[in-house]
Write an enzyme that holds these catalytic residues in place. Structure first.
Site, mmCIF file in Angstrom:
data_model
loop_
_atom_site.group_PDB
_atom_site.id
_atom_site.type_symbol
_atom_site.label_atom_id
_atom_site.label_comp_id
_atom_site.label_asym_id
_atom_site.label_seq_id
_atom_site.Cartn_x
_atom_site.Cartn_y
_atom_site.Cartn_z
ATOM 1 N N GLY A 71 103.255 43.958 28.602
ATOM 2 C CA GLY A 71 103.212 42.513 28.737
ATOM 3 C C GLY A 71 102.070 42.016 29.602
ATOM 4 N N SER A 197 106.933 42.960 25.694
ATOM 5 C CA SER A 197 106.857 44.300 26.274
ATOM 6 C C SER A 197 107.996 45.156 25.755
ATOM 7 C CB SER A 197 106.919 44.206 27.805
ATOM 8 O OG SER A 197 106.830 45.489 28.389
ATOM 9 N N HIS A 199 109.485 48.013 27.028
ATOM 10 C CA HIS A 199 110.504 48.628 27.887
ATOM 11 C C HIS A 199 111.584 47.648 28.342
ATOM 12 C CE1 HIS A 199 109.209 47.411 32.108
ATOM 13 N NE2 HIS A 199 108.186 46.996 31.394
ATOM 14 N N CYS A 323 107.854 43.736 39.945
ATOM 15 C CA CYS A 323 106.417 43.819 40.194
ATOM 16 C C CYS A 323 106.058 43.443 41.627
ATOM 17 C CB CYS A 323 105.667 42.912 39.221
ATOM 18 S SG CYS A 323 105.984 43.318 37.495
#
Length: 392
Positions: A71, A197, A199, A323
Protein backbone atom coordinates in the site's frame (compact mmCIF):
# COMPACT_ATOMS: atom_id res chain seq x y z
CA UNK A 1 -3.12 -20.27 27.50
CA UNK A 2 -4.51 -19.72 24.02
CA UNK A 3 -3.41 -16.41 22.54
CA UNK A 4 -5.96 -14.00 21.08
CA UNK A 5 -5.05 -11.93 18.03
CA UNK A 6 -6.84 -8.58 17.83
CA UNK A 7 -4.45 -6.62 15.62
CA UNK A 8 -5.76 -7.46 12.17
CA UNK A 9 -5.56 -3.85 10.98
CA UNK A 10 -1.77 -4.16 11.32
CA UNK A 11 -1.58 -7.47 9.48
CA UNK A 12 -3.55 -10.69 9.12
CA UNK A 13 -2.27 -14.22 9.18
CA UNK A 14 -2.12 -16.13 5.91
CA UNK A 15 -5.46 -17.76 5.11
CA UNK A 16 -5.27 -21.52 4.42
CA UNK A 17 -7.03 -21.04 1.08
CA UNK A 18 -4.37 -18.49 0.11
CA UNK A 19 -1.54 -20.86 1.03
CA UNK A 20 -3.21 -23.54 -1.10
CA UNK A 21 -3.52 -21.17 -4.06
CA UNK A 22 0.17 -20.28 -3.79
CA UNK A 23 1.09 -23.98 -4.02
CA UNK A 24 2.34 -23.93 -7.64
CA UNK A 25 4.70 -21.06 -6.81
CA UNK A 26 5.80 -22.58 -3.49
CA UNK A 27 6.57 -25.83 -5.28
CA UNK A 28 9.64 -24.09 -6.68
CA UNK A 29 8.97 -23.95 -10.41
CA UNK A 30 10.74 -21.04 -12.19
CA UNK A 31 8.18 -18.24 -12.24
CA UNK A 32 9.24 -15.24 -14.31
CA UNK A 33 6.28 -14.06 -16.40
CA UNK A 34 8.59 -12.08 -18.70
CA UNK A 35 10.20 -15.27 -20.01
CA UNK A 36 8.90 -16.59 -23.33
CA UNK A 37 9.41 -20.31 -22.63
CA UNK A 38 6.82 -22.64 -21.12
CA UNK A 39 7.70 -21.86 -17.53
CA UNK A 40 7.32 -18.15 -18.24
CA UNK A 41 3.99 -18.66 -19.99
CA UNK A 42 2.67 -20.60 -16.97
CA UNK A 43 3.74 -17.72 -14.72
CA UNK A 44 2.10 -15.21 -17.05
CA UNK A 45 -1.18 -17.13 -16.89
CA UNK A 46 -1.12 -17.03 -13.07
CA UNK A 47 -0.26 -13.33 -13.14
CA UNK A 48 -3.12 -12.53 -15.52
CA UNK A 49 -5.55 -14.56 -13.43
CA UNK A 50 -4.61 -12.69 -10.26
CA UNK A 51 -4.87 -9.32 -12.04
CA UNK A 52 -8.35 -10.21 -13.23
CA UNK A 53 -9.42 -11.16 -9.69
CA UNK A 54 -8.23 -7.83 -8.29
CA UNK A 55 -9.96 -5.93 -11.10
CA UNK A 56 -13.21 -7.82 -10.57
CA UNK A 57 -13.19 -7.00 -6.84
CA UNK A 58 -12.94 -3.28 -7.63
CA UNK A 59 -15.25 -3.08 -10.64
CA UNK A 60 -12.20 -2.23 -12.73
CA UNK A 61 -10.69 -3.46 -15.98
CA UNK A 62 -7.76 -5.85 -15.92
CA UNK A 63 -5.46 -3.41 -17.68
CA UNK A 64 -6.12 -0.80 -14.96
CA UNK A 65 -4.44 -2.89 -12.22
CA UNK A 66 -0.71 -2.57 -11.49
CA UNK A 67 0.96 -4.73 -8.85
CA UNK A 68 3.24 -3.08 -6.28
CA UNK A 69 5.16 -4.03 -3.15
CA UNK A 70 2.28 -2.86 -0.94
CA UNK A 71 0.00 0.00 0.00
CA UNK A 72 2.78 2.48 0.78
CA UNK A 73 4.33 2.15 -2.66
CA UNK A 74 0.91 2.41 -4.29
CA UNK A 75 0.13 5.61 -2.34
CA UNK A 76 3.49 7.15 -3.20
CA UNK A 77 3.20 6.22 -6.85
CA UNK A 78 -0.31 7.66 -7.18
CA UNK A 79 0.52 10.95 -5.47
CA UNK A 80 4.09 11.58 -6.60
CA UNK A 81 3.56 10.03 -10.02
CA UNK A 82 0.77 12.44 -10.86
CA UNK A 83 2.39 15.46 -9.18
CA UNK A 84 5.73 15.02 -10.94
CA UNK A 85 3.99 14.67 -14.27
CA UNK A 86 2.15 17.96 -13.65
CA UNK A 87 5.31 19.67 -12.36
CA UNK A 88 3.52 22.02 -9.98
CA UNK A 89 0.17 22.59 -8.32
CA UNK A 90 -2.07 22.11 -5.32
CA UNK A 91 -3.12 18.86 -3.60
CA UNK A 92 -6.07 18.30 -1.25
CA UNK A 93 -5.95 15.64 1.47
CA UNK A 94 -6.99 15.26 5.13
CA UNK A 95 -5.23 15.44 8.48
CA UNK A 96 -5.99 11.80 9.30
CA UNK A 97 -4.44 10.04 6.30
CA UNK A 98 -1.99 7.17 6.67
CA UNK A 99 1.61 8.37 6.86
CA UNK A 100 2.27 6.93 3.40
CA UNK A 101 -0.01 9.68 2.08
CA UNK A 102 0.93 12.41 4.56
CA UNK A 103 4.66 11.96 4.14
CA UNK A 104 4.35 11.78 0.36
CA UNK A 105 2.49 15.10 0.42
CA UNK A 106 5.04 16.62 2.79
CA UNK A 107 7.85 15.53 0.49
CA UNK A 108 6.10 17.26 -2.41
CA UNK A 109 5.74 20.45 -0.34
CA UNK A 110 9.53 20.55 -0.10
CA UNK A 111 9.59 20.48 -3.90
CA UNK A 112 7.29 23.51 -4.15
CA UNK A 113 3.84 21.92 -4.32
CA UNK A 114 1.14 23.24 -1.99
CA UNK A 115 -1.08 20.95 0.08
CA UNK A 116 -4.34 21.55 1.94
CA UNK A 117 -4.81 19.21 4.92
CA UNK A 118 -8.55 19.26 5.61
CA UNK A 119 -9.76 18.96 9.21
CA UNK A 120 -12.24 16.28 10.26
CA UNK A 121 -15.05 16.30 12.81
CA UNK A 122 -15.01 14.55 16.19
CA UNK A 123 -15.91 11.25 14.51
CA UNK A 124 -13.13 11.54 11.95
CA UNK A 125 -15.34 12.48 9.01
CA UNK A 126 -14.51 14.91 6.22
CA UNK A 127 -17.28 16.08 3.88
CA UNK A 128 -17.51 16.41 0.13
CA UNK A 129 -18.45 20.06 0.71
CA UNK A 130 -15.12 20.64 2.46
CA UNK A 131 -13.29 19.14 -0.48
CA UNK A 132 -15.19 21.29 -2.97
CA UNK A 133 -14.54 24.46 -0.96
CA UNK A 134 -10.80 23.68 -0.93
CA UNK A 135 -10.51 23.34 -4.71
CA UNK A 136 -8.42 26.04 -6.39
CA UNK A 137 -7.53 26.85 -9.98
CA UNK A 138 -4.18 25.09 -9.53
CA UNK A 139 -5.53 21.98 -7.78
CA UNK A 140 -4.19 18.85 -9.45
CA UNK A 141 -5.23 16.00 -7.12
CA UNK A 142 -7.57 15.02 -4.30
CA UNK A 143 -6.50 12.10 -2.08
CA UNK A 144 -8.81 10.96 0.75
CA UNK A 145 -8.68 7.55 2.41
CA UNK A 146 -11.69 5.25 2.20
CA UNK A 147 -11.46 4.01 5.79
CA UNK A 148 -9.23 5.21 8.58
CA UNK A 149 -6.70 2.64 9.74
CA UNK A 150 -6.82 3.74 13.39
CA UNK A 151 -10.39 4.68 14.27
CA UNK A 152 -12.17 2.83 11.48
CA UNK A 153 -14.33 5.72 10.24
CA UNK A 154 -15.62 5.30 6.67
CA UNK A 155 -15.26 8.44 4.59
CA UNK A 156 -17.86 9.59 1.99
CA UNK A 157 -15.78 8.42 -0.95
CA UNK A 158 -18.57 8.27 -3.50
CA UNK A 159 -19.67 11.85 -2.74
CA UNK A 160 -16.08 13.09 -2.94
CA UNK A 161 -15.66 11.25 -6.22
CA UNK A 162 -18.71 13.05 -7.60
CA UNK A 163 -17.21 16.42 -6.64
CA UNK A 164 -13.90 15.54 -8.27
CA UNK A 165 -15.59 14.42 -11.47
CA UNK A 166 -17.59 17.66 -11.56
CA UNK A 167 -14.36 19.66 -11.38
CA UNK A 168 -12.43 17.24 -13.64
CA UNK A 169 -9.90 16.49 -10.90
CA UNK A 170 -8.14 13.14 -10.42
CA UNK A 171 -9.29 11.43 -7.23
CA UNK A 172 -7.11 8.93 -5.35
CA UNK A 173 -8.18 6.92 -2.32
CA UNK A 174 -6.05 4.87 0.03
CA UNK A 175 -8.36 1.87 0.41
CA UNK A 176 -5.90 -0.42 2.20
CA UNK A 177 -8.27 -0.92 5.14
CA UNK A 178 -11.48 -0.78 3.12
CA UNK A 179 -10.92 -3.31 0.34
CA UNK A 180 -12.54 -6.61 1.24
CA UNK A 181 -14.70 -4.97 3.91
CA UNK A 182 -16.49 -2.27 1.92
CA UNK A 183 -18.16 -2.69 -1.46
CA UNK A 184 -16.18 -0.67 -4.00
CA UNK A 185 -16.89 0.03 -7.66
CA UNK A 186 -14.21 2.42 -8.86
CA UNK A 187 -16.06 3.45 -12.00
CA UNK A 188 -19.43 3.98 -10.34
CA UNK A 189 -17.77 5.88 -7.47
CA UNK A 190 -15.64 8.06 -9.79
CA UNK A 191 -12.37 6.88 -8.27
CA UNK A 192 -9.40 7.47 -10.56
CA UNK A 193 -6.71 5.77 -8.44
CA UNK A 194 -6.97 3.31 -5.56
CA UNK A 195 -4.29 1.73 -3.37
CA UNK A 196 -4.60 -1.65 -1.65
CA UNK A 197 -2.39 -4.09 0.25
CA UNK A 198 -2.40 -7.88 0.34
CA UNK A 199 -1.46 -8.58 3.94
CA UNK A 200 -4.60 -6.84 5.24
CA UNK A 201 -6.62 -9.50 3.44
CA UNK A 202 -4.80 -12.71 4.38
CA UNK A 203 -2.21 -12.63 1.58
CA UNK A 204 1.57 -12.41 2.15
CA UNK A 205 3.27 -9.18 3.13
CA UNK A 206 5.14 -7.35 0.39
CA UNK A 207 2.44 -7.19 -2.27
CA UNK A 208 -0.20 -4.63 -3.14
CA UNK A 209 -1.79 -2.99 -6.13
CA UNK A 210 -2.62 0.38 -7.60
CA UNK A 211 -5.71 0.86 -9.73
CA UNK A 212 -5.26 3.61 -12.33
CA UNK A 213 -8.20 4.59 -14.51
CA UNK A 214 -7.55 4.13 -18.22
CA UNK A 215 -6.31 7.36 -19.77
CA UNK A 216 -4.77 8.77 -16.56
CA UNK A 217 -1.02 9.17 -16.87
CA UNK A 218 1.49 8.85 -14.03
CA UNK A 219 5.24 9.26 -13.98
CA UNK A 220 6.98 6.01 -13.07
CA UNK A 221 8.11 5.67 -9.48
CA UNK A 222 10.45 2.74 -10.25
CA UNK A 223 12.37 2.63 -13.53
CA UNK A 224 14.08 -0.37 -15.03
CA UNK A 225 12.58 -3.23 -17.00
CA UNK A 226 9.31 -3.37 -18.90
CA UNK A 227 7.27 -5.19 -16.25
CA UNK A 228 3.70 -4.08 -15.53
CA UNK A 229 3.39 -2.76 -19.08
CA UNK A 230 6.43 -0.56 -18.63
CA UNK A 231 4.97 1.29 -15.64
CA UNK A 232 6.55 -0.49 -12.67
CA UNK A 233 9.95 -2.12 -13.11
CA UNK A 234 11.10 -5.23 -11.27
CA UNK A 235 10.37 -8.93 -11.64
CA UNK A 236 6.87 -9.55 -10.35
CA UNK A 237 6.42 -11.05 -6.87
CA UNK A 238 4.58 -14.12 -8.10
CA UNK A 239 4.07 -15.66 -4.67
CA UNK A 240 2.52 -12.48 -3.31
CA UNK A 241 0.50 -11.70 -6.43
CA UNK A 242 -1.10 -15.14 -6.60
CA UNK A 243 -1.85 -14.90 -2.87
CA UNK A 244 -3.36 -11.43 -3.27
CA UNK A 245 -5.58 -12.62 -6.10
CA UNK A 246 -7.01 -15.46 -4.02
CA UNK A 247 -7.30 -13.35 -0.85
CA UNK A 248 -9.24 -10.54 -2.51
CA UNK A 249 -11.46 -13.08 -4.24
CA UNK A 250 -12.31 -14.70 -0.88
CA UNK A 251 -12.88 -11.36 0.80
CA UNK A 252 -15.32 -10.07 -1.80
CA UNK A 253 -17.19 -13.37 -2.15
CA UNK A 254 -17.73 -13.60 1.63
CA UNK A 255 -18.00 -9.88 2.39
CA UNK A 256 -21.67 -9.73 3.38
CA UNK A 257 -21.46 -12.73 5.70
CA UNK A 258 -18.13 -11.75 7.23
CA UNK A 259 -19.22 -8.14 7.78
CA UNK A 260 -22.37 -9.19 9.63
CA UNK A 261 -20.38 -11.55 11.85
CA UNK A 262 -17.56 -9.08 12.54
CA UNK A 263 -19.97 -6.22 13.24
CA UNK A 264 -21.76 -8.30 15.89
CA UNK A 265 -18.42 -9.13 17.57
CA UNK A 266 -17.27 -5.51 17.28
CA UNK A 267 -20.40 -4.15 18.93
CA UNK A 268 -20.20 -6.76 21.69
CA UNK A 269 -16.62 -5.68 22.40
CA UNK A 270 -17.46 -1.96 22.34
CA UNK A 271 -20.44 -2.39 24.65
CA UNK A 272 -18.45 -4.57 27.04
CA UNK A 273 -15.57 -2.10 27.31
CA UNK A 274 -17.83 0.93 27.81
CA UNK A 275 -19.92 -0.98 30.34
CA UNK A 276 -17.08 -2.43 32.41
CA UNK A 277 -14.50 0.37 32.28
CA UNK A 278 -15.39 3.86 33.56
CA UNK A 279 -13.94 6.83 31.69
CA UNK A 280 -13.53 4.91 28.45
CA UNK A 281 -14.34 6.65 25.17
CA UNK A 282 -15.07 5.17 21.74
CA UNK A 283 -13.11 6.85 18.95
CA UNK A 284 -14.45 7.08 15.42
CA UNK A 285 -17.98 7.10 14.10
CA UNK A 286 -20.30 4.90 16.20
CA UNK A 287 -21.88 3.17 13.18
CA UNK A 288 -20.15 4.41 10.02
CA UNK A 289 -17.03 2.38 10.75
CA UNK A 290 -15.19 -0.73 9.63
CA UNK A 291 -16.90 -3.90 10.86
CA UNK A 292 -13.84 -5.13 12.74
CA UNK A 293 -12.52 -1.89 14.25
CA UNK A 294 -12.68 -0.94 17.93
CA UNK A 295 -10.66 2.07 19.07
CA UNK A 296 -11.04 3.44 22.59
CA UNK A 297 -9.27 5.88 24.83
CA UNK A 298 -9.06 4.92 28.49
CA UNK A 299 -8.35 7.87 30.76
CA UNK A 300 -5.61 7.98 33.39
CA UNK A 301 -3.44 5.26 31.84
CA UNK A 302 -0.69 5.07 29.23
CA UNK A 303 -1.30 3.01 26.13
CA UNK A 304 2.06 1.23 25.93
CA UNK A 305 1.76 -0.16 29.47
CA UNK A 306 -1.73 -1.38 28.63
CA UNK A 307 -0.45 -3.20 25.53
CA UNK A 308 2.34 -4.91 27.45
CA UNK A 309 0.00 -6.21 30.13
CA UNK A 310 -2.53 -7.36 27.56
CA UNK A 311 0.24 -9.20 25.76
CA UNK A 312 1.22 -10.90 29.02
CA UNK A 313 -2.42 -11.98 29.27
CA UNK A 314 -2.18 -13.48 25.80
CA UNK A 315 -4.02 -10.72 23.92
CA UNK A 316 -2.37 -9.00 20.94
CA UNK A 317 -3.55 -5.42 20.36
CA UNK A 318 -2.12 -2.05 19.36
CA UNK A 319 -2.38 1.59 20.32
CA UNK A 320 -2.81 2.81 16.75
CA UNK A 321 -1.08 2.41 13.41
CA UNK A 322 1.57 -0.31 13.38
CA UNK A 323 3.68 2.01 11.21
CA UNK A 324 4.19 4.38 14.16
CA UNK A 325 4.33 1.85 17.02
CA UNK A 326 7.86 2.95 17.91
CA UNK A 327 6.82 6.58 18.39
CA UNK A 328 6.12 8.12 21.81
CA UNK A 329 3.94 10.81 20.26
CA UNK A 330 0.16 10.46 20.49
CA UNK A 331 -1.72 9.49 17.35
CA UNK A 332 -2.09 12.28 14.80
CA UNK A 333 -5.56 10.88 14.07
CA UNK A 334 -6.71 11.19 17.68
CA UNK A 335 -5.33 14.71 17.92
CA UNK A 336 -7.12 15.60 14.67
CA UNK A 337 -10.51 14.54 16.11
CA UNK A 338 -9.94 16.91 19.02
CA UNK A 339 -8.59 14.71 21.81
CA UNK A 340 -6.04 16.29 24.17
CA UNK A 341 -2.60 14.70 24.42
CA UNK A 342 -3.16 13.17 27.84
CA UNK A 343 -6.26 11.27 26.68
CA UNK A 344 -4.85 10.34 23.27
CA UNK A 345 -1.92 8.65 25.02
CA UNK A 346 -4.34 6.12 26.54
CA UNK A 347 -5.57 4.74 23.22
CA UNK A 348 -6.23 1.09 22.48
CA UNK A 349 -6.99 -0.36 19.04
CA UNK A 350 -8.57 -3.82 18.85
CA UNK A 351 -9.16 -5.04 15.31
CA UNK A 352 -10.78 -8.38 14.60
CA UNK A 353 -11.78 -10.48 11.61
CA UNK A 354 -14.01 -13.42 10.76
CA UNK A 355 -11.66 -15.87 12.50
CA UNK A 356 -12.20 -14.34 15.95
CA UNK A 357 -14.84 -15.79 18.27
CA UNK A 358 -17.35 -14.55 20.83
CA UNK A 359 -15.40 -16.39 23.53
CA UNK A 360 -12.29 -14.40 22.61
CA UNK A 361 -14.23 -11.15 22.82
CA UNK A 362 -15.62 -12.00 26.24
CA UNK A 363 -12.20 -13.04 27.53
CA UNK A 364 -10.68 -9.80 26.27
CA UNK A 365 -13.25 -7.75 28.18
CA UNK A 366 -12.68 -9.83 31.31
CA UNK A 367 -8.87 -9.47 31.11
CA UNK A 368 -8.95 -5.78 30.25
CA UNK A 369 -10.90 -4.64 33.30
CA UNK A 370 -8.40 -5.70 36.03
CA UNK A 371 -5.46 -4.53 33.91
CA UNK A 372 -6.97 -1.04 33.69
CA UNK A 373 -7.69 -1.05 37.43
CA UNK A 374 -4.09 -2.04 38.16
CA UNK A 375 -2.66 0.71 35.95
CA UNK A 376 -4.97 3.32 37.42
CA UNK A 377 -3.88 2.41 40.94
CA UNK A 378 -0.37 3.43 39.89
CA UNK A 379 -1.49 6.62 38.16
CA UNK A 380 -0.88 9.88 40.04
CA UNK A 381 -3.38 11.66 37.78
CA UNK A 382 -6.11 9.11 38.49
CA UNK A 383 -5.53 9.30 42.25
CA UNK A 384 -5.51 13.08 42.19
CA UNK A 385 -8.69 13.49 40.14
CA UNK A 386 -10.57 10.71 41.92
CA UNK A 387 -9.58 11.84 45.39
CA UNK A 388 -7.48 8.83 46.29
CA UNK A 389 -3.98 8.66 47.74
CA UNK A 390 -1.47 10.60 45.73
CA UNK A 391 1.90 9.09 44.91
CA UNK A 392 4.89 10.98 46.21
Amino acid sequence: MKRIYLDNAATCGLLPEVVEAMGPVLAGAPMNPSSVHGFGREARALLDEARLKVAKALGARKEEIFFTSGGSEADNWAIKGLAHLKGKGHIITTKIEHHAVLHACQALEKEGFSVSYLPVDEDGLVTAEQVEEAIREDTILVTVMAANNEIGTLEPIEEIGTVCKKHQLPFHTDAVQAVGHVAIDVHAMNIDMLSLSGHKLGAPQGVGALYVRNGLRLQNLIDGGAQERGKRAGTENMLGIVGLGRAIELATENMERNNAYETALRDRLIQGILREIPDARLNGHPTRRLPGNVNVCIRYIEGESLLLLLDMAGIAASSGSACTSGSLDPSHVLLAIGLPHEIAHGSLRLTLNHLNTQEEIDRTIAELKPIVERLREMSPLFNQEKGGCQLV
